[in-house]
Design a protein around this motif. Structure first.
Motif, mmCIF file in Angstrom:
data_model
loop_
_atom_site.group_PDB
_atom_site.id
_atom_site.type_symbol
_atom_site.label_atom_id
_atom_site.label_comp_id
_atom_site.label_asym_id
_atom_site.label_seq_id
_atom_site.Cartn_x
_atom_site.Cartn_y
_atom_site.Cartn_z
ATOM 1 N N ALA A 141 37.279 19.517 42.895
ATOM 2 C CA ALA A 141 38.334 19.069 41.980
ATOM 3 C C ALA A 141 39.087 17.846 42.500
ATOM 4 O O ALA A 141 39.248 16.860 41.778
ATOM 5 C CB ALA A 141 39.287 20.218 41.680
ATOM 6 N N PRO A 142 39.588 17.823 43.754
ATOM 7 C CA PRO A 142 40.337 16.638 44.188
ATOM 8 C C PRO A 142 39.501 15.377 44.280
ATOM 9 O O PRO A 142 39.994 14.278 43.994
ATOM 10 C CB PRO A 142 40.889 17.046 45.562
ATOM 11 N N LEU A 143 38.229 15.492 44.674
ATOM 12 C CA LEU A 143 37.380 14.297 44.746
ATOM 13 C C LEU A 143 37.154 13.727 43.351
ATOM 14 O O LEU A 143 37.253 12.510 43.131
ATOM 15 C CB LEU A 143 36.050 14.632 45.410
ATOM 16 N N SER A 144 36.849 14.588 42.389
ATOM 17 C CA SER A 144 36.621 14.124 41.019
ATOM 18 C C SER A 144 37.903 13.569 40.408
ATOM 19 O O SER A 144 37.882 12.537 39.732
ATOM 20 C CB SER A 144 36.080 15.274 40.159
ATOM 21 N N ALA A 145 39.026 14.256 40.631
ATOM 22 C CA ALA A 145 40.294 13.788 40.072
ATOM 23 C C ALA A 145 40.707 12.444 40.668
ATOM 24 O O ALA A 145 41.242 11.584 39.973
ATOM 25 C CB ALA A 145 41.388 14.829 40.326
ATOM 26 N N THR A 146 40.435 12.237 41.951
ATOM 27 C CA THR A 146 40.759 10.955 42.574
ATOM 28 C C THR A 146 39.938 9.830 41.966
ATOM 29 O O THR A 146 40.450 8.738 41.689
ATOM 30 C CB THR A 146 40.502 11.018 44.093
ATOM 31 N N ALA A 147 38.654 10.078 41.757
ATOM 32 C CA ALA A 147 37.810 9.053 41.139
ATOM 33 C C ALA A 147 38.287 8.726 39.725
ATOM 34 O O ALA A 147 38.264 7.563 39.305
ATOM 35 C CB ALA A 147 36.356 9.524 41.121
ATOM 36 N N LEU A 148 38.723 9.734 38.975
ATOM 37 C CA LEU A 148 39.235 9.496 37.627
ATOM 38 C C LEU A 148 40.520 8.684 37.648
ATOM 39 O O LEU A 148 40.722 7.780 36.829
ATOM 40 C CB LEU A 148 39.516 10.837 36.937
ATOM 41 N N ALA A 149 41.406 8.992 38.587
ATOM 42 C CA ALA A 149 42.720 8.351 38.607
ATOM 43 C C ALA A 149 42.668 6.915 39.093
ATOM 44 O O ALA A 149 43.609 6.154 38.870
ATOM 45 C CB ALA A 149 43.667 9.153 39.503
ATOM 46 N N ALA A 150 41.580 6.520 39.753
ATOM 47 C CA ALA A 150 41.533 5.214 40.398
ATOM 48 C C ALA A 150 41.178 4.077 39.452
ATOM 49 O O ALA A 150 41.183 2.926 39.864
ATOM 50 C CB ALA A 150 40.531 5.248 41.560
ATOM 51 N N VAL A 151 40.829 4.376 38.194
ATOM 52 C CA VAL A 151 40.338 3.327 37.296
ATOM 53 C C VAL A 151 41.096 3.344 35.981
ATOM 54 O O VAL A 151 41.698 4.346 35.592
ATOM 55 C CB VAL A 151 38.823 3.509 37.017
ATOM 56 N N GLU A 152 41.043 2.207 35.292
ATOM 57 C CA GLU A 152 41.608 2.096 33.959
ATOM 58 C C GLU A 152 40.735 2.841 32.948
ATOM 59 O O GLU A 152 39.527 3.017 33.169
ATOM 60 C CB GLU A 152 41.694 0.620 33.556
ATOM 61 N N PRO A 153 41.289 3.263 31.806
ATOM 62 C CA PRO A 153 40.486 3.951 30.793
ATOM 63 C C PRO A 153 39.273 3.154 30.336
ATOM 64 O O PRO A 153 38.232 3.732 30.044
ATOM 65 C CB PRO A 153 41.483 4.159 29.644
ATOM 66 N N ALA A 154 39.368 1.824 30.288
ATOM 67 C CA ALA A 154 38.249 1.009 29.817
ATOM 68 C C ALA A 154 37.040 1.108 30.726
ATOM 69 O O ALA A 154 35.909 0.861 30.296
ATOM 70 C CB ALA A 154 38.681 -0.457 29.698
ATOM 71 N N LEU A 155 37.256 1.467 31.994
ATOM 72 C CA LEU A 155 36.160 1.569 32.959
ATOM 73 C C LEU A 155 35.802 3.020 33.269
ATOM 74 O O LEU A 155 35.024 3.268 34.179
ATOM 75 C CB LEU A 155 36.541 0.859 34.261
ATOM 76 N N ALA A 156 36.366 3.964 32.525
ATOM 77 C CA ALA A 156 36.173 5.377 32.869
ATOM 78 C C ALA A 156 34.707 5.783 32.790
ATOM 79 O O ALA A 156 34.200 6.501 33.659
ATOM 80 C CB ALA A 156 37.012 6.257 31.950
ATOM 81 N N GLY A 157 33.992 5.345 31.746
ATOM 82 C CA GLY A 157 32.586 5.717 31.617
ATOM 83 C C GLY A 157 31.744 5.138 32.731
ATOM 84 O O GLY A 157 30.896 5.830 33.313
ATOM 85 N N ALA A 158 31.956 3.857 33.048
ATOM 86 C CA ALA A 158 31.217 3.232 34.145
ATOM 87 C C ALA A 158 31.534 3.927 35.462
ATOM 88 O O ALA A 158 30.636 4.180 36.279
ATOM 89 C CB ALA A 158 31.554 1.748 34.225
ATOM 90 N N ALA A 159 32.814 4.238 35.690
ATOM 91 C CA ALA A 159 33.204 4.903 36.929
ATOM 92 C C ALA A 159 32.565 6.278 37.044
ATOM 93 O O ALA A 159 32.092 6.674 38.112
ATOM 94 C CB ALA A 159 34.727 5.026 36.989
ATOM 95 N N SER A 160 32.523 7.017 35.944
ATOM 96 C CA SER A 160 31.890 8.341 35.960
ATOM 97 C C SER A 160 30.393 8.220 36.208
ATOM 98 O O SER A 160 29.803 9.017 36.947
ATOM 99 C CB SER A 160 32.161 9.058 34.634
ATOM 100 N N GLY A 161 29.745 7.213 35.586
ATOM 101 C CA GLY A 161 28.323 7.019 35.796
ATOM 102 C C GLY A 161 27.996 6.704 37.236
ATOM 103 O O GLY A 161 27.059 7.266 37.825
ATOM 104 N N VAL A 162 28.769 5.814 37.849
ATOM 105 C CA VAL A 162 28.540 5.460 39.253
ATOM 106 C C VAL A 162 28.810 6.664 40.154
ATOM 107 O O VAL A 162 28.042 6.956 41.082
ATOM 108 C CB VAL A 162 29.424 4.261 39.650
#
Length: 471
Positions: A364-385
């Motif tokens: 949970a904390p690793l995934s939540a940190t990755a989500l919080a580190a980016v803007e909404p416009a890059l959320a899909g790209a960030a999740s894919g990477v």
């Protein structure tokens, strides 16, 4: 059930189907071998073909979620997964089964990056740990029930029913998703076709080389490196519109969370093969006893994951993530000592329980940190990477483990010792990355980012919206 809870329930239904199918097939492998009579290589590719198709296109599908709306891409993947399951159940030969498993993998790749983006949309930043903790609990349930369901269906009916069972589950998840997951219009941005082709070809060759270890694997790996270097060069000129925006890794939080998740993915999946080989081939356990030895992993994760997620919301990601990676290192060390020193094999169950706690606190904390580190416009790209890093790490871990076991097969104790030693070092490296995550809860980090706005464009954190499920 409406709003964010209903949306999360719909996402969990689809994710449960994905996890169930991932673990259910291994149990039916002997029955598949008896009926279709594949060689060892054919039986290997029934699983490896799915893994290859699942791992490679995550980058592309993550970006497609940004462009066309993650809800649409997720539901299309779910529908495709159901259709591919029907085809797998009707496969007349090993070749067709492998081909349909590849289709299943592609559908799973379309689904996998979208839930993190959708959870970001549904939940405020200080609520995501709890949501991801529930996510981890459902993942543990799917992992636990998969082998059990596979054994029951194969024994009572036929191996083809392990695929038929997906059809009603996919239908329910599809209906729930249509009704309960919020949508968005997507973003009309250019899609980097050349980058998609280059990355897909490079990752395909890399994963194939890791899975096969054939004489041509070295050549494939070299070509993969060349293609991925060309992809990296191309991405540098595309900014935020890139398939995998390099700006993501300007965020230290995102980079450290990705490295820690890669270590988690590489070790958790890779330890399963040597552990099962040891308890069954060396200590003489049956398949059911072997499954019982590892069952505490899923049982502990089911109980602890929601609590660990709530704790991460309160105290920030660093402490839960470090605890999780430390427990992961300890579990690998425990199981390794059992294997090398030939201690009572039921001590493996204690190691599995520690592993379940490690998964609970780290995920949970690793995934939540990755989500919080980016803007909404890059959320899909960030999740894919993020998912690609985790999945390629898992493939690499399994491949290296298999190579060591094959190379030192004449000396099993040495082989097991080298494997668990390497996995323990990998988990320790992940602990170092987790120790550099933010110490403070999300709302404090947001306040700091507003006072010192030096974060690169596209990665600046904004205060979490609290207006409703569209935040």
């Amino acid at each position: 059930m409406t709003g964010k809870r209903g949306g999360l329930a719909a996402l969990l239904a689809g994710f449960f189907v994905l996890l169930l199918d991932t673990t259910i097939v291994a149990v039916a492998s002997p029955a598949i071998q008896r009926e279709l009579k594949p060689g060892v290589a054919g039986l290997f590719w029934v699983t490896a073909g799915y893994l290859l198709a699942f791992s490679v296109p995550l980058l592309v599908f993550g970006r497609l979620g940004d462009r066309f709306d993650p809800k649409r891409v997720y539901l299309c993947g779910m529908a495709g997964f159901g259709v591919a399951s029907v085809l797998c159940s009707l496969a007349p030969s090993t070749g067709w089964l492998i081909a349909f498993r590849v289709l299943q993998g592609l559908a799973a790749a379309a689904m996998a990056p979208q839930p993190l983006t959708l959870i970001r949309r549904l939940f405020a930043e200080d609520e995501r740990g709890r949501a991801l903790g529930i996510w981890g609990s459902v993942a543990a349930a799917g992992t636990l029930l998969g082998p059990v369901a596979g054994g029951v269906l194969t024994a009572a009916l036929d191996w083809r029913w392990i695929f038929w069972v997906n059809v009603p589950l996919c239908a329910v998840a599809l209906v729930l998703g249509l009704l309960l997951i919020p949508g968005s219009p997507g973003r009309a941005t250019p899609f980097d076709v050349v980058g998609a082709v280059t990355s897909t070809a490079g990752l395909s060759l890399l994963v194939w080389a890791l899975l096969t270890w054939q004489p041509l694997s070295l050549v494939a790996a070299v070509v993969a490196v060349v293609l991925l270097a060309a992809f990296h060069r191309r991405e540098r000129g595309h900014g935020e519109e890139a398939l995998a925006p390099l700006a993501l890794f300007r965020s230290r939080d995102y980079t450290r969370a990705s490295l820690a998740m890669a270590a988690l993915g590489a070790t958790v999946l890779a330890m399963a093969l040597p552990t099962m080989l040891y308890v069954q081939d060396v200590r003489g356990f049956g398949a059911l006893e072997g499954a019982a030895v590892m069952a505490p992993d899923a049982l502990v994760a089911m109980v602890l994951s929601p609590r660990a997620g709530r704790w991460a919301d309160r105290v920030g990601p660093r402490r839960p993530a470090v605890l999780g990676l430390v427990l992961l290192t300890a579990s690998l060390l425990m199981v390794g000592l059992v294997v090398v020193l030939h201690l009572a094999p039921w001590w493996v169950a204690a190691g599995a329980a520690v592993l379940g706690a490690a998964n609970s606190f780290a995920w949970a904390p690793l995934s939540a940190t990755a989500l919080a580190a980016v803007e909404p416009a890059l959320a899909g790209a960030a999740s894919g990477v993020f998912n690609t890093v985790r999945q390629v790490g898992a493939v690499a871990g399994v491949a290296v483990t298999g190579a060591i076991l094959a190379g030192l097969g004449a000396r099993p104790t040495a082989a097991f010792g080298v494997v668990f030693g390497l996995l323990t070092l990998t988990a320790a490296a992940g602990t170092v990355a987790a120790a550099r995550l933010p110490r403070t809860p999300a709302r404090v980090s947001q306040w700091r980012s507003r006072r010192w706005p030096r974060c690169p464009v596209g990665l600046r954190r904004r205060p979490a919206a609290r207006a409703g499920p569209w935040s």
